[in-house]
Scaffold this active site. Structure first.
Site, short mmCIF file in Angstrom:
data_model
loop_
_atom_site.label_atom_id
_atom_site.label_comp_id
_atom_site.label_asym_id
_atom_site.label_seq_id
_atom_site.Cartn_x
_atom_site.Cartn_y
_atom_site.Cartn_z
N GLU A 87 -42.14 0.25 -19.85
CA GLU A 87 -43.52 0.32 -19.65
C GLU A 87 -44.40 1.06 -20.41
O GLU A 87 -44.56 2.32 -20.11
CB GLU A 87 -44.01 0.24 -18.13
CG GLU A 87 -43.55 -0.80 -17.19
CD GLU A 87 -43.92 -0.81 -15.89
OE1 GLU A 87 -45.03 0.11 -15.77
OE2 GLU A 87 -43.52 -1.61 -14.96
N GLU A 109 -39.05 1.06 -10.37
CA GLU A 109 -39.44 2.76 -10.25
C GLU A 109 -39.12 3.33 -9.09
O GLU A 109 -39.78 3.89 -8.41
CB GLU A 109 -40.91 2.55 -10.44
CG GLU A 109 -41.56 2.16 -11.91
CD GLU A 109 -42.85 2.24 -12.01
OE1 GLU A 109 -43.55 2.74 -13.04
OE2 GLU A 109 -43.72 2.14 -10.82
#
Length: 696
Positions: A251, A182
């Site tokens: 995710e 991320e």
């Protein structure tokens, strides 16, 4: 010798079937991950090996496969594996190789998210704190000190997996690997150095030659051949930044994590299935549930700060490994249907139809047949949709799947799986008495509390990460003060004022506890101020700072202050309008890491004496011990800690984590059932208000 005309067949096997797997070629195109030439619809689920036990792994894998998963995804936790520089630990539930082999034995693939920054609501985002204390280091940017350490650990993991032949290119289960995590969410904060670091990560990963694709999540500018992926509640609208990579979702948040003082989050099976079906309707072919089994933050692994020991996450498999119904079963039905449509979803022609009024259709077709999706994204109203000459009723916020473009085989809002409710039963292995028998020991150490003697002395107040190096939640800050009668601060109304960014503070003056304070929100700083009585001679001030997990997310999260930041001041009040401030911050300060009982390992030392009489309650810093018979059967076992304050717990010398049942979840919870319709976020569908954030 064989009879004439009969051939003798002799087979000698030198390895188990799971270890004799042939190498697989893993590639990709703009439609899907391709394994040995076959385009795949892949459904994955996150299970973190340190958050479960080795005994649980086979059962978790079995339930995952039965739930329709193709793969298991896990992070690799740097601070757990390298707690001290160049000292490694892969024992017990940190046995990464064993975990990957357990995945393979169940016939599943693996996705290895090496990071080594992981976030994951894990202490310090998975970074070992000794990194923070290296001279000249700046983390997650174009810094040679950090890059050297990151490359060393990443290479260590890759070499370990290669040695055991666990990459798919070697016949193993690992079909994808991830570098960083991320970073695109925070990269702009690091400027040009951030961009350079991201490119370095990609090049370093590719140089390791693992034979399977690398991914970067939330990184739209990831360079070739890295695959960029999406994270979030919904990724149906995500478009890959390059035309030659598949649409992947690393995710899909099945629920949410919980904080001390926080309520229980819940994401409905209907909404989660809706998000999955919409993703595959709009061209997705790989999605991963984060989490599929959340598990437990054993020991001091919970981050945040203020992340609870439970990491249940409202996942399809609950914290203890039980099926979370109806979520597990409702998703299984969806997975089975998607797999039956695999070929047409990954190689068929696609056409999208806007049916108006928040309704959308998708047609996948190839020679010999077609499959269709009908979506109603209106969050309030059911729709009757005319599609290819037939009428279909599609509930609000749902997707209907028609494998033959005529008959509805599944609708995300229609749940047929029976709901399960887990109950906790008393330990029937115990005989009379019904209550446990407890003994106790005081924690206090006179050398630390009364005399202020530590291991390190400085002329300033140190950050807790720097002073304690994450060896313990606890750090004593100690100083002495000779106060003369003519000192301007001396009055009959004096207070000790301490500014802290640690989560909890206990203040002792001359061996006496004068007060305690903690932050309601783990990320906030607070000011402790309490009246104090001092002597006209030497006085000892001992401040015990306790952390509840270091920050794990955000730009420059690693530099967030911890412990007592200062100033530490003595305040003298004269009358109504005069205040005298004596700053103690630049005095000599001595530091002691940990508690005496922790250093003595009271949790695993049977030879030390414990007291049976004068059993104390509501007493700060006290050790309690009891024994019990193992419960009958094979069900998971939990400890009910209602009635305790805050602390740490061990069973048979194993740390089962922090507890804090006195921290009550505040606020209001809606009594009516949760409405699955409409976009989900972590503030929707909350429960457990007015009760301990975690009791069990």
């Amino acid at each position: 010798m064989s009879p004439p005309g009969i051939l003798a067949l002799i087979i000698v096997s030198f390895c188990a079937a799971s270890l004799c797997a042939t190498a697989a070629q893993v590639t990709y195109d703009n439609r899907a991950i391709i394994i040995d030439g076959k385009h795949r619809v892949l459904v994955s689920g996150s299970i973190h090996y340190p958050r479960s036990t080795t005994q649980m792994w086979p059962d978790l894998m079995k339930k995952s496969r039965e739930g329709g998963l193709d793969a298991i995804e896990t992070y690799v936790f740097w601070n757990a594996h390298e707690p001290a520089r160049r000292q490694y630990d892969f024992s017990g539930n940190l046995d990464l190789v064993r975990f990957l082999k357990t995945i393979q034995e169940e016939g599943l693939y693996a996705v290895l998210r090496i990071g080594p920054y992981v976030c994951a609501e894990w202490n310090y985002g998975g970074f070992p704190v000794w990194l923070h204390n290296m001279p000249g280091i700046q983390m997650r940017t174009d810094n040679d000190v950090f890059k050297n350490e990151m490359q060393n650990f990443t290479t260590l993991i890759v070499d370990m997996v290669k040695k055991e032949k666990l990459f798919a290119s070697q016949g193993g289960p690992v079909i994808l690997a991830q570098i960083e995590n991320e970073y695109g969410n925070v990269m702009s904060s690091y400027g040009d150095e951030g961009k350079a670091y991201m490119n370095w990560c990609a090049n370093m990963a590719q140089s390791l030659d693992i034979g399977v694709p690398w991914i970067m999540c939330q990184q739209n500018d990831a360079p070739e051949p890295i695959i960029s992926t999406c994270n979030g509640w919904y990724c149906d609208q995500y478009q890959p930044p390059r035309s030659n990579i598949p649409k992947m979702w690393t995710e899909n948040w099945t629920g949410w994590y919980k904080n001390w003082g926080g309520k229980d989050p819940h994401r409905t099976a209907e909404d989660l299935a809706f998000a999955v079906a919409r993703f595959y309707q709009l061209g997705g072919t790989f999605q991963n549930y984060y989490m599929y089994h959340g598990g437990t933050n054993f020991g001091r692994s919970a981050g945040g700060p203020y992340i609870t020991t439970s990491y249940d996450y409202d996942a399809p498999l609950d914290e203890y490994g039980n099926l979370n119904q109806p979520k597990w079963g409702h998703l299984k039905q969806l997975h089975d249907l998607l797999h039956s449509m695999e070929d047409i979803l990954t190689t068929g022609n696609v056409s999208y139809v806007d049916l108006g009024d928040s309704a959308f259709g998708t047609i996948y077709s190839k020679e010999g047949g077609s499959s269709c999706f009908l979506a109603n994204v209106d969050s309030g109203n059911d729709k009757t949709i005319n599609f290819q000459g037939m009428n279909y009723t599609v509930p609000a916020w749902s997707v209907s799947i028609l494998p033959d473009c005529q008959n509805v085989a599944y609708n995300t809002a229609k749940v047929s799986t029976q709901t399960s409710v887990m109950v906790k039963k008393a330990n029937v292995a115990e005989e009379e008495p019904n209550s446990l028998k407890w003994s106790w020991r005081p924690e206090m150490n006179e050398k630390t509390i009364l005399l202020g003697k530590g291991d390190v002395t400085t002329d300033q107040i140190l950050d807790q990460k720097e002073a304690a190096n994450d060896l313990s939640d606890y750090l004593f800050y100690m100083t002495s003060l000779d106060l003369k009668k003519d000192d301007p601060v001396w009055t009959h109304n004096m207070t000790l004022r301490v500014k802290s960014s640690g989560q909890i503070l206990h203040a002792f003056v001359n061996g006496e506890l004068i007060g305690s304070q903690w932050a309601k929100n783990g990320g906030e700083r607070f000011v402790f101020e309490q009246n104090v009585k001092l002597n006209h001679k030497k006085n000892t001030i001992s401040l015990l700072s306790a952390t509840v997990g270091f920050t794990n997310y955000g730009a420059f999260f690693d530099t967030a202050p911890s412990g007592i930041t200062g100033p530490v001041e003595l305040i003298g009040y004269r009358g109504d309008d005069e205040t005298i401030v004596k700053d103690l911050s630049s005095q000599k300060w001595s530091y002691k890491t940990g508690l005496e009982g922790l250093n003595q390992k009271l949790y695993s030392s049977p030879s030390l004496k414990w007291q049976q009489d004068s059993f104390p309650v509501n007493r700060t810093l006290t050790w309690y011990k009891s024994s019990f018979k193992a419960p009958l059967g094979t069900d998971p076992v939990v400890v009910d800690l209602l009635g305790m304050g805050k602390g740490l717990a061990w069973v048979n010398g194993n740390s089962i984590g922090r507890y804090w049942p006195s921290f009550i979840a505040e606020g209001d919870c809606k009594l009516e059932p949760c409405d699955y319709r409409g976009s989900y976020d972590s503030n929707k569908c909350l429960s457990n208000c007015g009760r301990p954030s975690q009791r069990w």
